[in-house]
Design an enzyme around this catalytic site. Structure first.
Site, mmCIF file in Angstrom:
data_model
loop_
_atom_site.group_PDB
_atom_site.id
_atom_site.type_symbol
_atom_site.label_atom_id
_atom_site.label_comp_id
_atom_site.label_asym_id
_atom_site.label_seq_id
_atom_site.Cartn_x
_atom_site.Cartn_y
_atom_site.Cartn_z
ATOM 1 N N GLY A 231 0.820 -1.200 0.000
ATOM 2 C CA GLY A 231 0.000 0.000 0.000
ATOM 3 C C GLY A 231 0.854 1.249 0.000
ATOM 4 O O GLY A 231 2.013 1.230 -0.424
ATOM 5 N N SER A 232 0.303 2.319 0.498
ATOM 6 C CA SER A 232 0.991 3.602 0.460
ATOM 7 C C SER A 232 2.151 3.647 1.441
ATOM 8 O O SER A 232 2.157 2.952 2.463
ATOM 9 C CB SER A 232 0.008 4.739 0.789
ATOM 10 O OG SER A 232 -0.350 4.697 2.165
ATOM 11 N N THR A 233 3.127 4.485 1.132
ATOM 12 C CA THR A 233 4.253 4.673 2.040
ATOM 13 C C THR A 233 3.778 5.221 3.378
ATOM 14 O O THR A 233 4.276 4.827 4.440
ATOM 15 C CB THR A 233 5.288 5.609 1.402
ATOM 16 O OG1 THR A 233 5.815 4.985 0.221
ATOM 17 C CG2 THR A 233 6.433 5.911 2.359
ATOM 18 N N VAL A 235 0.902 4.800 5.052
ATOM 19 C CA VAL A 235 0.344 3.758 5.921
ATOM 20 C C VAL A 235 1.404 2.695 6.213
ATOM 21 O O VAL A 235 1.459 2.147 7.314
ATOM 22 C CB VAL A 235 -0.909 3.130 5.279
ATOM 23 C CG1 VAL A 235 -1.460 2.000 6.143
ATOM 24 C CG2 VAL A 235 -1.982 4.197 5.064
ATOM 25 N N GLY A 236 2.277 2.416 5.236
ATOM 26 C CA GLY A 236 3.328 1.431 5.447
ATOM 27 C C GLY A 236 4.248 1.786 6.598
ATOM 28 O O GLY A 236 4.716 0.903 7.331
ATOM 29 N N GLU A 253 5.710 -3.471 0.807
ATOM 30 C CA GLU A 253 5.821 -3.034 -0.599
ATOM 31 C C GLU A 253 4.979 -1.782 -0.726
ATOM 32 O O GLU A 253 3.756 -1.835 -0.686
ATOM 33 C CB GLU A 253 5.346 -4.154 -1.540
ATOM 34 C CG GLU A 253 5.778 -3.922 -2.976
ATOM 35 C CD GLU A 253 4.723 -3.231 -3.801
ATOM 36 O OE1 GLU A 253 4.866 -1.997 -4.023
ATOM 37 O OE2 GLU A 253 3.781 -3.902 -4.238
ATOM 38 N N CYS A 287 1.424 0.813 -8.261
ATOM 39 C CA CYS A 287 2.616 1.303 -7.557
ATOM 40 C C CYS A 287 3.794 1.470 -8.496
ATOM 41 O O CYS A 287 4.721 2.234 -8.214
ATOM 42 C CB CYS A 287 2.973 0.366 -6.415
ATOM 43 S SG CYS A 287 3.293 -1.341 -6.925
#
Length: 486
Positions: A231-233, A235-236, A253, A287
């Site tokens: 997912g998004s950076t 939230v990651g 990822e 992505c």
């Protein structure tokens, strides 16, 4: 009448303990396509209970029996192409070609995972003691928490669980609120039909406002031993922090700010086609999408004219229409976000070559900008929509500097007719993936997939996925009695 789906726990469809549900809304029509159960922390505990109870038997199941389940699931998924196209169009605005690609690649991920189950695993080690044998053995962690995103829902829903299951773990997956069926419940349906034992895979859907506490509860459970998130950076980072706090390994990822570099020896027509695919496939919601097209100044005029014309002609609108290329984004808010990036860039001096303007609901037009200044938000922010920037460069050093001018490092495409030239540039670009004489969007189930820098860490794919979701034990066997000093 909307579809109604419940949680999938212990091999059974069960409602949330609270009885709450969440609407699954179509971005194209704005209508409720389905309702899903909205889990609370108590449901997370139930799911982990089931996964933990199923782990010993699943880990001990003969590899050939596990492989047979994966191979059957791949065939079953292949047969569901039309169903997946319908689900993806309604849940996430996915076009039909994109849906069928999801099915194809996801089925092959299952086949690759099946092959990995019976592949050699571990090593025989030298030992310092005479007559001793050392072994490095790969063994599953136990329960794995998986988080699957909406944008390539079947591919990434399958990828979230395939390697962990193939390594002998059991899984609790939390699918995205934007595509809970395609990236969670559908995957469970296929594996259940293929014969996956009860409790080995569990799916916990949730209301959007509960996402953070569901994720925290899942990662914090002491029986969960590893985590994977795509997912998004933004939230990651949060997921990674939770995993680190509980000393749990994670595969992350995350987002990309990917470049397609068109070198001076490129075939311009091929470069236009490749870059267009990279930028606009799935309306740029991948992505690996090419946010930035870097073109050698000797080709810039011809490339820009042809690329802009091709982008302007891409069919947009209804995702169920077979010719549609630019379908709706995942929601109107996502389309407005992209429009905001364009407005900000233009206000700071960027030029619109095609597109721009206001979205039509969740559909944003294919948009190409140039002369985007460094103080524009778009310069550093992932577009995640049908939007790209063209920049020119005079030499390889400048191209590499521009490509690396981002916190992210997921993928890159380098278009050239000279493989040696392309490889020389590729080795200087700081990304986890690079494709010479191809664009940035590519995925193969047997290859190591993942990024560097703010694009995450760890790898999915092939033996790398098995290694990511298993631990190494050192085991020794003494073939003769040892002598001790006391």
């Amino acid at each position: 009448m909307p579809i109604a789906r419940e949680l999938f726990i212990g091999g059974k469809d069960v409602p949330a303990a609270s009885g709450r549900t969440e609407a699954d809304v179509s971005p194209h029509t704005g209508e409720v396509y389905a309702t899903v159960a909205a889990a609370g922390p108590e449901d997370v505990t139930r799911a982990v209970d089931a996964a933990d109870a199923a782990f010993p038997q699943w880990a001990a199941l003969a590899p050939f029996a596990r492989r047979a389940i994966f191979l059957k699931a791949a065939d079953l998924l292949d047969a569901r192409g039309e169903q997946v196209a319908d689900i993806m169009a309604h849940e996430a605005g996915g076009t039909r070609p994109w849906a069928h690609f999801n099915v194809m690649l996801a089925a092959n991920i299952l086949r690759e995972a099946a092959a990995a189950i019976t592949a050699p695993r571990g090593e025989v080690l030298s030992a310092q003691e005479e007559g001793a044998l050392g072994l490095a053995i790969r063994e599953p962690f136990g329960v794995v928490a998986a988080f699957a995103p909406w944008n390539a829902p079947v591919i990434l829903g399958v990828r979230a669980v395939a390697a962990p299951l193939a390594a002998g773990n059991t899984v609790v997956v939390k699918p995205s609120e934007d595509a809970p069926i395609a990236c969670g419940l559908l995957v469970a349906d296929v594996l259940r039909e293929a014969g996956l034992p009860d409790g080995v895979l569990n799916v916990v859907t949730n209301a959007r406002e509960d996402a953070a506490r569901i994720a925290e509860a899942l990662i914090a459970d002491p029986r969960v031993r590893a985590v994977n998130f795509t997912g998004s950076t933004e939230v990651g980072r949060i997921i990674g922090e939770h995993a680190a706090r509980h000393l749990k390994p994670a595969v992350l990822e995350l987002g990309g700010k990917n470049a397609v570099i068109v070198l001076d020896d490129a075939d311009v027509d091929y470069a236009v086609d490749a870059a267009c695919f990279s930028v606009f496939m799935n309306a740029g919601q991948i992505c690996m999408s090419g946010d930035r097209i870097l073109v050698h100044e000797s080709l810039a005029e011809e490339f820009t004219a042809k690329f802009t014309a091709k982008a302007a002609a891409l069919p947009a609108g209804d995702p169920s229409h077979p010719r549609t290329v630019i379908g709706p984004l995942v929601g109107e808010r996502a389309a407005q976000r992209v429009a905001g990036l364009v407005r900000d860039a233009v206000a700071k001096g960027a030029k619109v070559l095609t597109g721009g303007g206001e979205p039509d609901g969740a559909v944003h037009p294919a948009t190409v900008l140039t002369e985007v200044p460094q103080d524009a938000e778009l310069y550093h922010t992932e577009a995640f929509g049908p939007l790209c920037v063209i920049q020119t460069f005079a030499d390889d050093d400048t191209a590499v500097k521009l490509a690396n001018d981002t916190d992210n490092g997921l993928t890159c495409g380098i278009i050239t007719e000279n493989a040696t030239h392309g490889l020389t540039v590729a080795r200087r670009v700081r990304t986890g993936i690079v494709h010479v004489n191809d664009q940035s969007v590519a995925d193969e189930p047997h290859a190591p997939f993942g990024g560097v820098k703010a694009s995450g860490y760890g790898r999915f794919g092939g033996r790398w996925g098995i290694e990511a979701f298993s631990s190494t034990r050192w085991v020794t066997i003494a073939t003769q009695q040892a002598h001790y000093p006391f």
